[in-house]
Design an enzyme around this catalytic site. Sequence first.
Site, PDB file in Angstrom:
ATOM      1  CG  ASN A   1     -33.214  30.424 -30.793  1.00 57.93           C
ATOM      2  OD1 ASN A   1     -33.160  31.821 -30.076  1.00 57.93           O
ATOM      3  ND2 ASN A   1     -34.213  29.383 -30.206  1.00 57.93           N
ATOM      4  CD1 TRP A   2     -27.193  32.477 -32.984  1.00 61.27           C
ATOM      5  CD2 TRP A   2     -27.261  34.693 -33.036  1.00 61.27           C
ATOM      6  NE1 TRP A   2     -26.844  32.686 -33.907  1.00 61.27           N
ATOM      7  CE2 TRP A   2     -26.563  34.322 -33.899  1.00 61.27           C
ATOM      8  CE3 TRP A   2     -26.486  36.517 -32.465  1.00 61.27           C
ATOM      9  CZ2 TRP A   2     -25.671  35.277 -34.379  1.00 61.27           C
ATOM     10  CZ3 TRP A   2     -25.984  36.184 -32.739  1.00 61.27           C
ATOM     11  CH2 TRP A   2     -25.038  36.294 -34.338  1.00 61.27           C
ATOM     12  CE  LYS A   3     -32.045  28.202 -27.564  1.00 65.95           C
ATOM     13  NZ  LYS A   3     -32.226  26.738 -26.036  1.00 65.95           N
TER      14      LYS A   3
ATOM     15  CG  HIS B   1     -37.731  27.855 -28.081  1.00 66.04           C
ATOM     16  ND1 HIS B   1     -37.526  27.726 -27.129  1.00 66.04           N
ATOM     17  CD2 HIS B   1     -36.534  27.623 -28.983  1.00 66.04           C
ATOM     18  CE1 HIS B   1     -36.347  27.027 -27.099  1.00 66.04           C
ATOM     19  NE2 HIS B   1     -36.046  26.845 -28.504  1.00 66.04           N
TER      20      HIS B   1
ATOM     21  CD  GLU C   1     -35.140  27.735 -24.352  1.00 62.82           C
ATOM     22  OE1 GLU C   1     -35.266  29.099 -24.782  1.00 62.82           O
ATOM     23  OE2 GLU C   1     -34.529  27.268 -24.515  1.00 62.82           O
TER      24      GLU C   1
ATOM     25  CD  GLU D   1     -37.210  23.980 -31.490  1.00 64.64           C
ATOM     26  OE1 GLU D   1     -35.572  23.724 -31.560  1.00 64.64           O
ATOM     27  OE2 GLU D   1     -37.223  24.672 -31.221  1.00 64.64           O
TER      28      GLU D   1
ATOM     29  N   GLY E   1     -30.937  20.994 -26.473  1.00 64.73           N
ATOM     30  CA  GLY E   1     -30.008  21.073 -25.649  1.00 64.73           C
ATOM     31  C   GLY E   1     -29.944  19.996 -24.639  1.00 64.73           C
TER      32      GLY E   1
ATOM     33  CB  SER F   1     -29.333  18.014 -29.686  1.00 66.85           C
ATOM     34  OG  SER F   1     -30.063  17.319 -28.337  1.00 66.85           O
TER      35      SER F   1
ATOM     36  N   GLY G   1     -29.774  25.442 -32.390  1.00 60.01           N
ATOM     37  CA  GLY G   1     -29.448  26.364 -31.165  1.00 60.01           C
ATOM     38  C   GLY G   1     -28.397  26.597 -30.188  1.00 60.01           C
ATOM     39  N   GLY G   2     -27.624  25.513 -29.972  1.00 61.83           N
ATOM     40  CA  GLY G   2     -26.444  25.220 -28.967  1.00 61.83           C
ATOM     41  C   GLY G   2     -24.851  25.698 -30.227  1.00 61.83           C
TER      42      GLY G   2
HETATM   43  C1  PEP Z   1     -33.885  25.083 -29.623  1.00 60.48           C
HETATM   44  O1  PEP Z   1     -33.338  25.763 -28.190  1.00 60.48           O
HETATM   45  O2  PEP Z   1     -34.316  25.645 -30.190  1.00 60.48           O
HETATM   46  C2  PEP Z   1     -32.518  24.437 -29.640  1.00 60.48           C
HETATM   47  C3  PEP Z   1     -32.668  23.945 -30.969  1.00 60.48           C
HETATM   48  O3  PEP Z   1     -31.341  23.865 -29.260  1.00 60.48           O
HETATM   49  P1  PEP Z   1     -30.343  23.518 -29.372  1.00 60.48           P
HETATM   50  O4  PEP Z   1     -29.634  22.978 -31.204  1.00 60.48           O
HETATM   51  O5  PEP Z   1     -29.125  23.650 -28.601  1.00 60.48           O
HETATM   52  O6  PEP Z   1     -30.725  21.011 -28.657  1.00 60.48           O
END
Ligand code: PEP
Length: 243
Positions: free
Chosen positions: A8-10, A93, A95, A165, A171, A207, A228-229
Amino acid sequence: MKKTIIANWKMQLGFRDSQMLIKELKQKIKKTNSEIIVCPDYLSLSSAALVFKGTHLNLGAQDCAIKASGALTGEVSPASLRELGVTYVIIGHWERRTVLGEDSELINTKIKSALTAKLIPILCIGENLAEREAGLAKKVLLNQIKNALKDVKIKTTTGLIIAYEPIWAIGTGESIIPFEADTIHSFIKAEAAKVMGKKVRVVYGGSVNSVNANEFLKQKNVDGLLVGGASLNAKEFSLIVNN
Ligand code: PEP
């Protein structure tokens, strides 16, 4: 069963950086035993569709509209996404739930709209830190499952994915203990099956990186990962995928 790894590049990358990452992924991820789904922002979906054609990299969107067409300024139709070659779509999600105020009713409508367009929804659910500390995690998850999946019908177990999640882990660099994720995933699978009559895949997000990915993937009820990251770097993501 194959594990499913979702990137997920957001809205983290500019257009040019997204184009570079799309090409790097095609080069770096040649062979894998996992199913891979890459979710760039809307602007990069069509170029990703061209570059990924004929590879085993699947394309996902990060959201979709509540219906296939009509007067909805700024929204993107799930039917158009399907036409483009997108097969998955992230819905709900945290966010979008918190920053953009999406509620369960809207999320439920988007899931149905995605399914009508033959997209596979990736429904995100998770508890926040206060809820976890108050011992309310399962209650919160159950509510999210019941509301988001109300009257949702899928034909096969692969027709929908749930991403667990925990909000406090997204994050933050702080992930849940893999064994605890396994227990919660088992709970989510059972409860979602009561609502939909099908035991769907449940992936973990929060994470995840190349160091901890394998511990999660070893768990019986962890069917994959939502990253994500760590998905923004082709080398790091290919390490996760090839775990
Ligand atoms: C996400 O935003 O769905 C996510 C899992 O981010 P991260 O891996 O950066 O915690």
